[in-house]
Scaffold this motif. Sequence first.
Motif, PDB file in Angstrom:
ATOM      1  N   ALA A  32       0.361  -1.331  -0.020  1.00 51.92           N
ATOM      2  CA  ALA A  32      -0.263  -0.065   0.076  1.00 51.92           C
ATOM      3  C   ALA A  32       0.686   1.546  -0.254  1.00 51.92           C
ATOM      4  CB  ALA A  32      -0.921  -0.216   1.363  1.00 51.92           C
ATOM      5  N   LEU A  33       1.495   0.987   1.016  1.00 52.52           N
ATOM      6  CA  LEU A  33       2.858   2.589   0.914  1.00 52.52           C
ATOM      7  C   LEU A  33       3.634   2.368  -0.351  1.00 52.52           C
ATOM      8  CD1 LEU A  33       4.787   1.868   4.209  1.00 52.52           C
ATOM      9  CD2 LEU A  33       3.766   4.107   3.510  1.00 52.52           C
ATOM     10  N   GLY A  34       4.166   1.398  -1.073  1.00 47.35           N
ATOM     11  CA  GLY A  34       4.693   1.682  -3.128  1.00 47.35           C
ATOM     12  C   GLY A  34       3.854   2.387  -3.535  1.00 47.35           C
ATOM     13  N   VAL A  35       2.076   1.518  -3.279  1.00 48.17           N
ATOM     14  CA  VAL A  35       1.169   1.861  -4.534  1.00 48.17           C
ATOM     15  C   VAL A  35       1.020   3.676  -4.499  1.00 48.17           C
ATOM     16  CG1 VAL A  35      -1.550   1.141  -4.672  1.00 48.17           C
ATOM     17  CG2 VAL A  35       0.523  -0.464  -4.546  1.00 48.17           C
ATOM     18  N   MET A  36       0.386   3.495  -2.963  1.00 48.33           N
ATOM     19  CA  MET A  36       0.576   4.983  -2.622  1.00 48.33           C
ATOM     20  C   MET A  36       1.131   6.259  -2.787  1.00 48.33           C
ATOM     21  SD  MET A  36      -0.582   5.731   1.318  1.00 48.33           S
ATOM     22  CE  MET A  36       0.445   6.989   0.841  1.00 48.33           C
ATOM     23  N   LEU A  37       2.658   5.695  -3.146  1.00 51.48           N
ATOM     24  CA  LEU A  37       4.017   6.978  -3.636  1.00 51.48           C
ATOM     25  C   LEU A  37       3.372   6.310  -5.448  1.00 51.48           C
ATOM     26  CD1 LEU A  37       6.795   6.116  -2.342  1.00 51.48           C
ATOM     27  CD2 LEU A  37       5.729   8.050  -1.753  1.00 51.48           C
ATOM     28  N   LEU A  38       3.570   5.441  -6.052  1.00 52.85           N
ATOM     29  CA  LEU A  38       3.264   4.797  -7.297  1.00 52.85           C
ATOM     30  C   LEU A  38       1.969   6.086  -8.228  1.00 52.85           C
ATOM     31  CD1 LEU A  38       3.700   1.242  -7.680  1.00 52.85           C
ATOM     32  CD2 LEU A  38       5.692   3.062  -8.556  1.00 52.85           C
ATOM     33  N   LEU A  39       1.043   6.220  -7.103  1.00 53.57           N
ATOM     34  CA  LEU A  39      -0.472   7.057  -7.329  1.00 53.57           C
ATOM     35  C   LEU A  39       0.078   8.043  -7.970  1.00 53.57           C
ATOM     36  CD1 LEU A  39      -2.980   4.756  -6.591  1.00 53.57           C
ATOM     37  CD2 LEU A  39      -2.265   4.904  -8.710  1.00 53.57           C
ATOM     38  N   ALA A  40       1.145   8.039  -6.521  1.00 51.49           N
ATOM     39  CA  ALA A  40       1.125  10.026  -6.572  1.00 51.49           C
ATOM     40  C   ALA A  40       2.372  10.454  -7.692  1.00 51.49           C
ATOM     41  CB  ALA A  40       2.050  10.612  -5.226  1.00 51.49           C
ATOM     42  N   ALA A  41       2.614   9.666  -7.817  1.00 50.88           N
ATOM     43  CA  ALA A  41       3.669   9.557  -9.099  1.00 50.88           C
ATOM     44  C   ALA A  41       3.689   9.831 -10.754  1.00 50.88           C
ATOM     45  CB  ALA A  41       4.465   8.449  -9.445  1.00 50.88           C
ATOM     46  N   ALA A  42       2.277   8.653 -10.654  1.00 50.33           N
ATOM     47  CA  ALA A  42       1.188   9.055 -12.045  1.00 50.33           C
ATOM     48  C   ALA A  42       0.427   9.989 -11.540  1.00 50.33           C
ATOM     49  CB  ALA A  42       0.663   7.615 -11.624  1.00 50.33           C
ATOM     50  N   ILE A  44       1.638  12.966 -11.014  1.00 48.89           N
ATOM     51  CA  ILE A  44       2.467  14.420 -11.835  1.00 48.89           C
ATOM     52  C   ILE A  44       2.098  14.810 -12.609  1.00 48.89           C
ATOM     53  CG2 ILE A  44       4.821  14.804 -11.443  1.00 48.89           C
ATOM     54  CD1 ILE A  44       5.203  13.261  -9.071  1.00 48.89           C
ATOM     55  N   PRO A  45       1.944  14.651 -13.638  1.00 52.30           N
ATOM     56  CA  PRO A  45       1.870  15.086 -15.285  1.00 52.30           C
ATOM     57  C   PRO A  45       0.899  15.857 -14.935  1.00 52.30           C
ATOM     58  CG  PRO A  45       2.562  12.347 -15.329  1.00 52.30           C
ATOM     59  CD  PRO A  45       1.888  12.446 -13.573  1.00 52.30           C
ATOM     60  N   HIS A  46      -1.025  14.993 -14.588  1.00 48.25           N
ATOM     61  CA  HIS A  46      -1.810  15.951 -14.585  1.00 48.25           C
ATOM     62  C   HIS A  46      -1.192  17.370 -13.586  1.00 48.25           C
ATOM     63  CE1 HIS A  46      -6.085  16.744 -13.435  1.00 48.25           C
ATOM     64  NE2 HIS A  46      -5.961  16.050 -15.016  1.00 48.25           N
ATOM     65  N   ASP A 281      -5.942  18.288  -8.164  1.00 48.88           N
ATOM     66  CA  ASP A 281      -5.188  18.033  -9.754  1.00 48.88           C
ATOM     67  C   ASP A 281      -4.108  16.740  -9.521  1.00 48.88           C
ATOM     68  OD1 ASP A 281      -6.246  20.324 -10.223  1.00 48.88           O
ATOM     69  OD2 ASP A 281      -3.827  21.055  -9.027  1.00 48.88           O
ATOM     70  N   LEU A 282      -4.683  16.739  -8.103  1.00 51.19           N
ATOM     71  CA  LEU A 282      -3.595  15.168  -7.924  1.00 51.19           C
ATOM     72  C   LEU A 282      -4.545  13.316  -8.372  1.00 51.19           C
ATOM     73  CD1 LEU A 282      -1.132  14.346  -6.902  1.00 51.19           C
ATOM     74  CD2 LEU A 282      -2.430  13.800  -4.530  1.00 51.19           C
ATOM     75  N   THR A 283      -4.483  13.649  -9.862  1.00 51.01           N
ATOM     76  CA  THR A 283      -5.800  12.073 -10.454  1.00 51.01           C
ATOM     77  C   THR A 283      -4.941  11.874 -11.102  1.00 51.01           C
ATOM     78  OG1 THR A 283      -7.299  13.899 -10.444  1.00 51.01           O
ATOM     79  CG2 THR A 283      -7.327  11.750 -11.441  1.00 51.01           C
ATOM     80  N   PRO A 284      -4.629  10.450 -11.428  1.00 54.28           N
ATOM     81  CA  PRO A 284      -3.330   9.737 -11.607  1.00 54.28           C
ATOM     82  C   PRO A 284      -3.895   9.878 -13.649  1.00 54.28           C
ATOM     83  CG  PRO A 284      -4.007   8.168  -9.840  1.00 54.28           C
ATOM     84  CD  PRO A 284      -5.151   9.734 -10.357  1.00 54.28           C
ATOM     85  N   LEU A 285      -2.421   9.531 -14.404  1.00 54.99           N
ATOM     86  CA  LEU A 285      -2.821   9.567 -16.290  1.00 54.99           C
ATOM     87  C   LEU A 285      -3.661   8.331 -15.386  1.00 54.99           C
ATOM     88  CD1 LEU A 285      -0.314  10.717 -17.654  1.00 54.99           C
ATOM     89  CD2 LEU A 285      -2.213  12.132 -16.768  1.00 54.99           C
ATOM     90  N   PRO A 286      -4.761   8.040 -16.535  1.00 61.87           N
ATOM     91  CA  PRO A 286      -5.706   6.612 -16.356  1.00 61.87           C
ATOM     92  C   PRO A 286      -4.814   5.705 -16.905  1.00 61.87           C
ATOM     93  CG  PRO A 286      -6.701   8.267 -17.594  1.00 61.87           C
ATOM     94  CD  PRO A 286      -5.721   8.880 -17.353  1.00 61.87           C
ATOM     95  N   ALA A 287      -4.011   5.468 -17.625  1.00 62.19           N
ATOM     96  CA  ALA A 287      -2.989   4.866 -18.315  1.00 62.19           C
ATOM     97  C   ALA A 287      -2.177   3.848 -17.841  1.00 62.19           C
ATOM     98  CB  ALA A 287      -2.344   5.250 -19.783  1.00 62.19           C
ATOM     99  N   LEU A 288      -1.123   5.322 -16.634  1.00 60.84           N
ATOM    100  CA  LEU A 288      -0.853   4.709 -15.836  1.00 60.84           C
ATOM    101  C   LEU A 288      -1.274   4.711 -14.602  1.00 60.84           C
ATOM    102  CD1 LEU A 288       1.776   8.191 -15.429  1.00 60.84           C
ATOM    103  CD2 LEU A 288       2.027   5.544 -16.707  1.00 60.84           C
ATOM    104  N   ALA A 289      -2.906   4.670 -14.094  1.00 56.98           N
ATOM    105  CA  ALA A 289      -2.849   4.336 -12.858  1.00 56.98           C
ATOM    106  C   ALA A 289      -3.401   2.665 -13.113  1.00 56.98           C
ATOM    107  CB  ALA A 289      -4.120   5.229 -12.282  1.00 56.98           C
ATOM    108  N   ALA A 290      -4.141   2.415 -14.648  1.00 53.99           N
ATOM    109  CA  ALA A 290      -3.820   1.207 -14.798  1.00 53.99           C
ATOM    110  C   ALA A 290      -2.687   0.223 -15.062  1.00 53.99           C
ATOM    111  CB  ALA A 290      -5.175   1.291 -16.386  1.00 53.99           C
ATOM    112  N   LEU A 291      -1.415   0.617 -14.958  1.00 58.85           N
ATOM    113  CA  LEU A 291      -0.674  -0.302 -15.387  1.00 58.85           C
ATOM    114  C   LEU A 291      -0.442  -0.392 -13.399  1.00 58.85           C
ATOM    115  CD1 LEU A 291       1.725  -0.611 -17.085  1.00 58.85           C
ATOM    116  CD2 LEU A 291       3.070   1.209 -16.835  1.00 58.85           C
TER     117      LEU A 291
END
Lengths: 778, 174, 228
Positions: A32-42, A44-46, A281-291
């Motif tokens: 979960a910790l890792g996923v949170m960071l990944l979603l946050a990173a995903a 950033i573009p948005h 604003d902190l919305t992951p890009l759909p493609a990255l979230a799916a990844l």
Amino acid sequence: MRARHLALGVRFAAGGGREGWIRTILTAVGVALGVMLLLAAASIPHVLDARQQRGDARTAVEGAKPVARSSATLLYARTETSFRGDAITGALLRPDGPDAPAPPGVRELPHSGEMVVSPALKELLASPEGKLLRERLPFTTVGTIGQPGLTGPGELTYYAGSDTLSTAHGAHRLARFGVGTQPPPLNPMLLVTIIVACVVLLMPVAIFIATAVRFGGERRDRRLAALRLVGADVPMVRWMAAGEALFGAVVGLLLGTVVFLALRQFIGSVTLWDVSAFPGDLTPLPALAALVALAVPLCAVAVTLFALRGVTIEPLGVVRNNAGRRRRLWWRLPVPVTGIALLLLNGRVDRGNGVVNPYLIAGGAVLVLFGITLLLPWVVEAVVARLGGGPVPWQLATRRLQLGSGSAARAVSGITVAVAGAIALQLFFSTIQSDFMKVTGQDPSRAQLSLTLPSGDVATTRKMMAQVRTTEGVRGVIATVEASASRPGPVRKGEAFAPSTQVTVGDCPTLGELAHTGACKDGDVFIVKDNSGLVDDGYLFKTARPGAQVLFNRDPQTEEPDGAPRLWTLPKSARTVDSRKAPSGETAFGIFATPGALDTAVLDHPTAHAMVKTDPAVPDAAEYVRNTAARIDPQMRVITLQNLERDKQYNSVRTGLLVASTATLALIAASMLVTTLEQLRERRRLLSVLVAFGTRRATLGWSVLWQTAVPVVLGLALALVGGAGLGLALLSMAGKTTFDWSVVWPMVATGAGLVLLVTLFSLPPLWRMMRPDGLRTE
Amino acid sequence: MSIGHTLLGLLESGPRHGYDLKRAFDEHFGQDRPLHYGQVYSTMSRLLKNGLVEVDGVEAGAGPERKRYAITDAGITDVAQWLARPEKPEPYLQSTLYTKIVLALLTDRDAAELLDTQRAEHLRLMRGLTERKRTGDLADQLICDHALFHLEADLRWLELTAARLDKLAEAVRT
Amino acid sequence: MTPAGSLLHASALRKAYGTTPALDGADFSLHAGEVVAVMGPSGSGKSTLLHCLAGIIGPDSGTVHYGNRELTAMSDAERSALRRADFGFVFQFGQLVPELTCLENVALPLRLTGAKRKEAEARSLEWLERLEVDTVAAKRPGEVSGGQGQRVAVARALAGTPRVVFADEPTGALDSLNGERVMTLLTEASRATSAAVVLVTHEARVAAYSDREVVVRDGVAREMVGAV
């Protein structure tokens, strides 16, 4: 069949009693910790995109051609100030008619004396700390700026109405807000940095997730051995193990998503790199979230199957055959080398005109960092095999590492990647910081603030001097009125234009700061030579000679006096002296006159400039001065004098990197701690036996420290080498060769601190496990 | 142990005098209780009567006459049958002790103490055997071990009985 | 103070784990150089008695004296130091550090008392020879048989020439032959170095290697005086 065994594993994890749940929770929390960071990173573009869009929408562009005045235009003047280090931007608006456009987020244009403010500024103004700022912004707040008009919730900005604004006074006319053109592409060097930063910060997260799905693995293996006893074969138990990991990963994925969505609501209160973001604003890009949603469970299965390769689960127990084969270097080394080669292949991208191939750079960086994780087990094995002897704790630690260096290397590989990446980025940054930072030549010991009036009529100038002088916390003012003077008469033969120089009028103490005047009394005039090498004395003396006449109002276009010639004769007593560098770092030369010798009223287009020395005992002196300046003219520029001017962006990126890499390291420290504790728990009985012998607590504490420290030190050493290699490759890409090693040590120190922390946190459980209870088997 | 069968077995390797037989017996099995001559001759006469041995010859000389015995075919068959027959498990010690315990319980004496005393006695014997094993040869060791295992088994029974004394007392008194 | 002539003396020891009493007023006395077997059924408190006598745990009440020092009044660090210097330990299993070689395992207590590595290992090798397991000196515990491992453990307990060796079911995990060998070597070597042995066992054949036995039942130790 596999699916069935996988499903069986999921059922074991879900219904496996207390131990099964503990394992699942450990894995889930880690994932979960890792996923949170990944979603946050995903996201950033948005975040950047949304900010960019809103920023563009409110930009007031000054076109090449002036906009014709109509009922649908307005006058706009940008203002800037800072309050205790926070930047405050604003604009003065004066509508030309009822149809004047309003900036985004503003419903109605403020009338004269009114303003609309951002929520953050409103809060600041309403707070006790904002008292001084309220004096500077003497407008009535009539509303707030909505989200479309703000780049982030923490932004301090305002729009104020004015009825005195004019194009002559620094304002320009607008028909609408916003730019229609595409924003310029990102600075390629910054792009390189961002790509590498993402790789650097996300790889440890990936490694962390991979470690998290292995939490509690040894116990699970024993449970699986029991399953073999009742008839399961090897592939079956492997897939069951994968199923258990899958369950933990999926729970972690859901947990991480929920926590991410929950924490997102609080993102507004966080300001990083001067940037704040709205929750939306902190919305992951759909493609990255799916990844992320796909990759995490798949990785869990893959990592488990891979990890079980080296483990033979027999019906009567678990055999780890990691001592079997030696690790080979030949296939590990080419990976980072290829990475470096790829980076160098990209060529140079300096001076903002290079071509960045993001795939090449990201690929190169990933290969280098991945290569480091490949090299680490080999290095740990090779070094640890040569260790031995030494005191008992050292012997215990090194022997333990010799028996199973793989798990130790795995635990630190995350740290190594994070540190290597951070070192590379820091190196890269510190070296290109010369592009972001310059020595200003300013001398803050002589004056702390510099004030410039946009236009200088004599009355305003006098008002400024008088008011600044009486402002609270001001100790001294170096105030000058500046204009130019030229030799009267026509252009002579051989001259392209009439020789000219500048005129500076100020009192004796002021002139003493700007030139080596020696004794000075009101009524004196000096001819100041430029010793900065810009203007030679011969040229200066063509205009400025004792007894010579000068012309103030020559029109540079026509070379004729602008109206009736305004002439003045330098007194015969005028002395020639050397110039002195001003606190602002500039050097003035030409004709220096005291007010008694030259009346500023004769000068043409004079500008007023003041440098203020403040009282260090009054902490808010600068704010008082800014208030005074805003009262005189909201458009007055106030600059803080400093030795070094550091680009704020650079600074915040550096801080951000440090924070992010520290957070990553902390994450990995957590997983190391779990691993260490698990190891200790396995050895509970042995620890009790050692205590029975009379082994000191310190002995075992040190052995835990060494056991953690040796791989970390090796990891850090490798990180240093790898990071420096990656950093140098990036630098050579930027066309730089020298770099600053001092940025490396904070990362190394952080790593070392981590070892201590992990040891420290494992000590209380260690003490607990050293109780003789472990001896009680009956 | 059946002395008759043992002597028959010793004769199987070749004819011997009575004196030889005693020596061989003592050497191999007599650690606890050496054989008397009387036992040897009375046993031999019984075996002669049953036709399991025969007199191979008589040597005259100084002292008593010395008869040499040899095993007959019937004797060899008899030894083989004895070796092939399992021993009847004999609860020889327990029966006596059981009687004692029951008597103690019936007369309100301390049965636990009786058991402890018995255990101490057992251990004393076992200590002696262990010591002898340490100094003796392999044959000694094997024989001592045999005794030790038996004594240990007795002790286990003692422990179990001690643990169940309360129940036993109940059973005995009702 | 210990009664005249006794090396280790415990009186009125009480110890409970939670609400379950393990020792309930146990007395014990050990003379220098003697081998005492502590017998009793499972859960009778044998091991707890051994742990209290060795100063590994402190009793809830009662005293343990070693020579003229009161163990029960000493700090944890002092008791640890005493165990390092004067006591040796053999347990049923899981006592050898798996990553150290057998030789290093034997040398470990010596090194804990401050002996130099070379010296400690030379002495340890002598002890391995004495216990007929010098062939496994360079092997790790995982690579030797149970009997060999237990002999290594005995070597480790004796290498520091302790005054008292505490052995808790030392043959519990071994077959008869290996158990016998380990007991013979343990008692012979301890007699040779005049170390006293406290031998916790539930097996009479193992207890038979002792000079006398003490039976623990329901947390009370009984000395079998009348038996001699």
